[in-house]
Design a protein around this motif. Sequence first.
Motif, short mmCIF file in Angstrom:
data_model
loop_
_atom_site.label_atom_id
_atom_site.label_comp_id
_atom_site.label_asym_id
_atom_site.label_seq_id
_atom_site.Cartn_x
_atom_site.Cartn_y
_atom_site.Cartn_z
N ASP A 262 5.40 -52.13 -20.92
CA ASP A 262 5.35 -53.58 -21.11
C ASP A 262 6.42 -54.31 -20.33
N ASP A 263 7.44 -53.59 -19.89
CA ASP A 263 8.54 -54.22 -19.15
C ASP A 263 8.28 -54.27 -17.65
N THR A 264 7.17 -53.70 -17.21
CA THR A 264 6.92 -53.55 -15.78
C THR A 264 5.46 -53.85 -15.45
N THR A 265 5.24 -54.39 -14.25
CA THR A 265 3.89 -54.60 -13.74
C THR A 265 3.64 -53.58 -12.63
N LEU A 266 2.56 -52.84 -12.75
CA LEU A 266 2.17 -51.86 -11.75
C LEU A 266 1.12 -52.47 -10.83
N VAL A 267 1.36 -52.41 -9.53
CA VAL A 267 0.40 -52.91 -8.54
C VAL A 267 0.06 -51.77 -7.59
N VAL A 268 -1.24 -51.62 -7.31
CA VAL A 268 -1.71 -50.54 -6.45
C VAL A 268 -2.39 -51.13 -5.22
N HIS A 269 -2.11 -50.55 -4.05
CA HIS A 269 -2.83 -51.00 -2.85
C HIS A 269 -3.24 -49.81 -2.01
N CYS A 270 -4.24 -50.00 -1.17
CA CYS A 270 -4.65 -49.02 -0.18
C CYS A 270 -4.89 -49.76 1.13
N MET A 271 -5.82 -49.35 1.94
CA MET A 271 -6.06 -50.04 3.20
C MET A 271 -6.93 -51.27 3.04
N SER A 272 -7.95 -51.15 2.16
CA SER A 272 -8.88 -52.27 2.00
C SER A 272 -9.06 -52.74 0.57
N GLY A 273 -8.63 -51.94 -0.41
CA GLY A 273 -8.76 -52.32 -1.81
C GLY A 273 -9.73 -51.48 -2.61
N ARG A 274 -10.50 -50.63 -1.95
CA ARG A 274 -11.49 -49.83 -2.67
C ARG A 274 -10.83 -48.66 -3.41
N ARG A 275 -10.03 -47.86 -2.70
CA ARG A 275 -9.38 -46.71 -3.34
C ARG A 275 -8.39 -47.18 -4.40
N SER A 276 -7.66 -48.23 -4.11
CA SER A 276 -6.68 -48.73 -5.07
C SER A 276 -7.34 -49.26 -6.34
N HIS A 277 -8.57 -49.75 -6.22
CA HIS A 277 -9.32 -50.19 -7.40
C HIS A 277 -9.52 -49.02 -8.36
N GLU A 278 -9.88 -47.85 -7.82
CA GLU A 278 -10.09 -46.68 -8.66
C GLU A 278 -8.78 -46.20 -9.29
N VAL A 279 -7.72 -46.24 -8.52
CA VAL A 279 -6.42 -45.81 -9.05
C VAL A 279 -5.95 -46.76 -10.14
N THR A 280 -6.15 -48.06 -9.95
CA THR A 280 -5.77 -49.04 -10.97
C THR A 280 -6.54 -48.80 -12.25
N GLN A 281 -7.81 -48.47 -12.12
CA GLN A 281 -8.61 -48.17 -13.31
C GLN A 281 -8.06 -46.95 -14.04
N LEU A 282 -7.67 -45.91 -13.29
CA LEU A 282 -7.06 -44.73 -13.90
C LEU A 282 -5.77 -45.10 -14.63
N ALA A 283 -4.94 -45.93 -14.00
CA ALA A 283 -3.68 -46.34 -14.63
C ALA A 283 -3.94 -47.02 -15.96
N MET A 284 -4.93 -47.90 -16.00
CA MET A 284 -5.27 -48.58 -17.25
C MET A 284 -5.77 -47.59 -18.29
N ASP A 285 -6.56 -46.60 -17.85
CA ASP A 285 -7.14 -45.64 -18.77
C ASP A 285 -6.09 -44.74 -19.43
N VAL A 286 -4.98 -44.50 -18.75
CA VAL A 286 -3.93 -43.66 -19.34
C VAL A 286 -2.88 -44.50 -20.04
N GLY A 287 -3.14 -45.78 -20.22
CA GLY A 287 -2.27 -46.61 -21.05
C GLY A 287 -1.36 -47.55 -20.32
N ILE A 288 -1.44 -47.61 -18.99
CA ILE A 288 -0.60 -48.54 -18.24
C ILE A 288 -1.40 -49.84 -18.08
N LYS A 289 -1.38 -50.66 -19.11
CA LYS A 289 -2.27 -51.82 -19.19
C LYS A 289 -1.88 -52.92 -18.20
N ASN A 290 -0.61 -52.98 -17.85
CA ASN A 290 -0.13 -54.02 -16.94
C ASN A 290 -0.36 -53.62 -15.49
#
Length: 459
Positions: A108-136
């Motif tokens: 809750d004290d931190t915001t996680l931001v994910v990027h790749c080259m175009s946004g497609r791969r990072s979209h999947e990684v962001t979804q994984l982060a949310m699924d393991v409890g990193i809601k931010n």
Amino acid sequence: MVLLHLRVAAAAAVAYPLLRHGSRCMSTTTTAAVKEMTPTELSKLLDQQLKTDPFQKQIKLIDARERHEIEEHGRIHGALNIPFSVFKSDKDTYAAALEDVFNGIKHDDTTLVVHCMSGRRSHEVTQLAMDVGIKNSYNMVGGFKRWLADELAYEPYKNNHSPWVHTIFEPETETAQYVVADIETKEAYVIDPVLDYDAFAGTVRPNTAKAVLDYIQRRRLHVTKIIDTHVHADHLSAAIFLKNALPTKPDFWIGNKVTDVQKVFRERYNLSNGELKVTGEQFDHLVSEGESWVLGKNIQCSAIHTPGHTPACMSHRIGDAAFVGDTLFMPDIGTARCDFPGGSAEQMYQSVHKMYNAWPNDTRIFVGHDYPPANSHRSYEVMTTLEAHKRFNVMVNENISVNEYIQKRSARDKQLRAPRYIHPSLQTNLRGGNLPDNEKTPNGEQAGKFFKIPVRWAE
């Protein structure tokens, strides 16, 4: 938590196999939508963090591209790379690496931001982060291509691929132990491991070291080196225990100036040459100034001599991470003491500025200990960036002269007591992590192992 006015991407549900990470289970189907952040919004937040946060923990930026893409196209300042190929082959490992980005900081004290080259791969990684409890968690829309199109600052690759760093904090001596790995090949190093010592019972136990061993085995890591950054005076090294316990029988490394420390303390403890040889032969390898090597396939490593706390201190840069032992502490503390035999505040100042001049500004600095100030109400922290030290370190930032530092450090050192485990620590660690030899009774029977404690009359 950083407050943002951002979009939410309407994304189809993504299916993953069941994963377990720590105490969390990830369901087979996820439905939460992925939140998005533009490159411009991210750039402003990163700039704000750099100017205001000594701990650089408001924003954690993950680069999901492959390493060859970073080498070819460059990188965003401060981005930590976890390649998407690992996500595709081993989501459990990827989830563990995401968790380790926080180094124990509350999500809750931190915001996680994910990027790749175009946004497609990072979209999947962001979804994984949310699924393991990193809601931010947020996906940077448009990826690095849009970052470039928006003419935002970036920098070339500087031999600084990101290792995977896992911290195991030992609270009794407030020591940070690190398992540092190439996430692609699983080759790993252990840095500054700790044995548990009970001074009243006169016992040494490997409980904390077993936690390190369990982690290595659970993550299927191939450990090739155990590194002590210096001869510790506050805890006993677990290097030999781990070396003997691991099937890989990793080499035990320490700085080549350890022989200078051995000479001083052999005399201080009145030890014979048989009791403590001063050749450094107790270690597998003595690291020299400027020595370089490679972790895994392409994580470049190097060492620099950083005396001041002790004559034998070495700091190790492993990709975009550096392990500095007791040279630097967190910015609100400053540096380690310089009043041990062979210590020097002037040398410490020079050593820190050697780091400042030699390493990229966004190098992650991992410290050997943390002692949160009583009035800070903060939890233990073990990592910030080199640039944050340059700006915020209370003792040795870029605006403090050598004379100012010497005065501050000397005044502080006069208030400090000797570490409580100094005598058993030194007598073990100077022997390469081995306890003293067994002694015998006058009748020739085994009497056990003994530490020596110098005593003097003080008025």
